[in-house]
Design a protein around this motif. Structure first.
Motif, mmCIF file in Angstrom:
data_model
loop_
_atom_site.group_PDB
_atom_site.id
_atom_site.type_symbol
_atom_site.label_atom_id
_atom_site.label_comp_id
_atom_site.label_asym_id
_atom_site.label_seq_id
_atom_site.Cartn_x
_atom_site.Cartn_y
_atom_site.Cartn_z
ATOM 1 N N TYR A 1 0.829 -1.206 0.000
ATOM 2 C CA TYR A 1 0.000 0.000 0.000
ATOM 3 C C TYR A 1 0.867 1.262 0.000
ATOM 4 O O TYR A 1 0.593 2.220 -0.743
ATOM 5 N N GLU B 1 -9.796 6.709 1.121
ATOM 6 C CA GLU B 1 -8.538 6.027 1.397
ATOM 7 C C GLU B 1 -8.178 6.115 2.878
ATOM 8 O O GLU B 1 -7.588 5.190 3.432
ATOM 9 N N TYR C 1 -9.830 3.371 4.573
ATOM 10 C CA TYR C 1 -9.143 2.124 4.269
ATOM 11 C C TYR C 1 -7.888 1.975 5.126
ATOM 12 O O TYR C 1 -7.561 0.875 5.588
ATOM 13 N N ARG D 1 -10.875 -0.998 -4.581
ATOM 14 C CA ARG D 1 -9.643 -0.416 -4.050
ATOM 15 C C ARG D 1 -8.528 -1.444 -3.927
ATOM 16 O O ARG D 1 -7.349 -1.102 -4.099
ATOM 17 N N ASP D 2 -8.839 -2.683 -3.646
ATOM 18 C CA ASP D 2 -7.777 -3.681 -3.578
ATOM 19 C C ASP D 2 -7.084 -3.824 -4.928
ATOM 20 O O ASP D 2 -5.853 -3.875 -5.003
#
Length: 404
Positions: A15, A192, A195, A278-279
């Motif tokens: 990430y 984000e 996340y 998003r992954d």
């Protein structure tokens, strides 16, 4: 929770890798808020003979910055905007804004100050950003590069620059410390941030002093194991996470579709050009940062490559080939050969003037000819500002010549 730390640290590595890779590249600039120009095509591997590049690293912590782009008189050009997370969030140039001179006001996150009424405003998602201008090479291109201008609205305000890791952090945890500092300096979108909450147990959101210099040994070992796992996983993905060849062509048309949040001037906010979750976006962003930092969306420029002919055999200078390539609706299009060392051999424009002959000798018939080297080679097709997605190209066909 300690049993989960290696897996969490591995995820944090993938990430955070794009942010830290970007900041490392930005740190090599000699000065912020000024242009650096490439004046000649470099004689290096994978050199692009079509374009000359100009690059600027922005620091908007001192307030907005004026960007002026000169008139280009029909020459292909684009200025690409990249935030600290490597998201492409704006484009200005031939495809989006035309050839007339333009002026833009680039404003930092949360800006609520005055704006010039006549200016086109582009909102920059992070305090640090990168501008990459590309101009079609040719006479007068240096004058166009010199016509790019950046001017701070408040030049007297000092700049924050780049965050530095706190001294005393063990070398094997310096990635996490750099990420902790980067997250604080360059927060991403609200989605984000939600996340990112999963990374709380890693100490990435600790304010003030770093938690890593005094971390217990068992936790340090768990974090180090996770970072090693994450590094290995990214290296594996960098060699495998590519589109399957079609007719021999590799065409990663969606390699840079990971921006899901910021769509300023010139970007396309559509399902066709954004990844579904998003992954997927995080993996694509990490792979792009590892293999092709600061690349364009395919709707701005696309570079399919081919190493094999239609029968699956390697392209080699001993053979003669043909490519029945129809005209492609785009601002410009070229086809280039590269030798086994990936250095440029030849490049020609693609204008639809019949099939392209690819070989070591010019054919007797009229038509475009692309010269090949001895030994193995590959082709790169460069398509600038395509009018429609380029999803499939014809195979390169080997000619059946006497003696072969």
């Amino acid at each position: 929770m300690r049993d989960d730390l290696p897996a969490l640290a591995a995820e944090a590595y993938g990430y955070g890798y794009p942010l830290l890779q970007d900041l490392h590249a930005v740190s090599t600039a000699s000065v912020f808020n000024a242009w650096t120009h490439q004046r000649t095509v470099p004689g290096t591997a994978h050199a692009n003979p079509d374009l000359l590049y100009s690059t600027a690293q922005l620091d908007l912590s001192g307030g907005p910055i004026w960007l002026r782009v000169p008139a280009t008189d029909g020459r292909y050009h684009v200025v690409q905007f990249v935030d600290a997370w490597t998201d492409n969030f704006a484009y200005v140039g031939s495809r989006t804004t035309g050839d007339e001179p333009r002026e833009y006001l680039l404003v930092p996150p949360g800006w609520a100050g005055r704006e010039a009424p006549a200016a086109e405003v582009i909102r920059v998602p992070t305090m640090i950003a990168t501008l990459i201008a590309r101009f079609a090479a040719g006479p007068g291109v240096h004058e166009l590069q010199d016509g790019l201008q950046l001017q701070r609205m408040y030049p007297q305000v000092p700049l924050d620059g780049l965050p530095a890791p706190q001294p005393g952090v063990p070398d094997d945890l310096i990635f996490l410390e750099a990420l902790r500092r980067g997250l604080a300096a360059f927060p991403p979108s609200p989605a984000e941030r939600r996340y990112q909450r999963r990374f709380g147990p890693l100490g990435l959101f600790e304010g003030g002093n770093s938690p890593y210099p005094t971390i217990p040994r068992d936790l340090r070992l768990a974090l180090r194991e996770g970072l090693d796992r994450g590094r290995e996983a990214l290296e594996e993905a960098a060699t495998t996470a590519h589109a399957a060849p079609v007719n021999g062509w590799t065409n990663d048309a969606h390699a840079f579709d990971y921006n899901l949040d910021y769509f300023e001037l010139g970007t396309v906010d559509a399902p066709q050009w954004t990844l579904p979750d998003r992954d997927s976006a995080h993996l694509a962003r990490a792979v792009a940062a590892r293999t092709r930092l600061w690349g364009n969306h395919a709707y701005e420029a696309l570079y399919p490559a081919v190493h094999k002919d239609g029968a699956g055999a390697r392209l080699t200078g001993d053979g003669e080939y043909t490519l029945p390539l129809s005209p492609l609706p785009a601002a410009a299009c070229t086809l280039a050969t590269y030798g086994a060392d990936a250095h440029l051999v030849d490049s020609i424009p693609v204008d639809g003037d019949g099939p392209i002959h690819i070989g070591s000798e010019r054919p007797e018939r009229d038509g475009p000819w692309l010269r090949t080297p001895a030994g193995e080679f590959h082709l790169i097709l460069r398509v600038y500002a395509p009018a429609e997605p380029i999803l499939q190209l014809p195979p390169v066909e080997k000619l059946d010549l006497p003696g072969q």
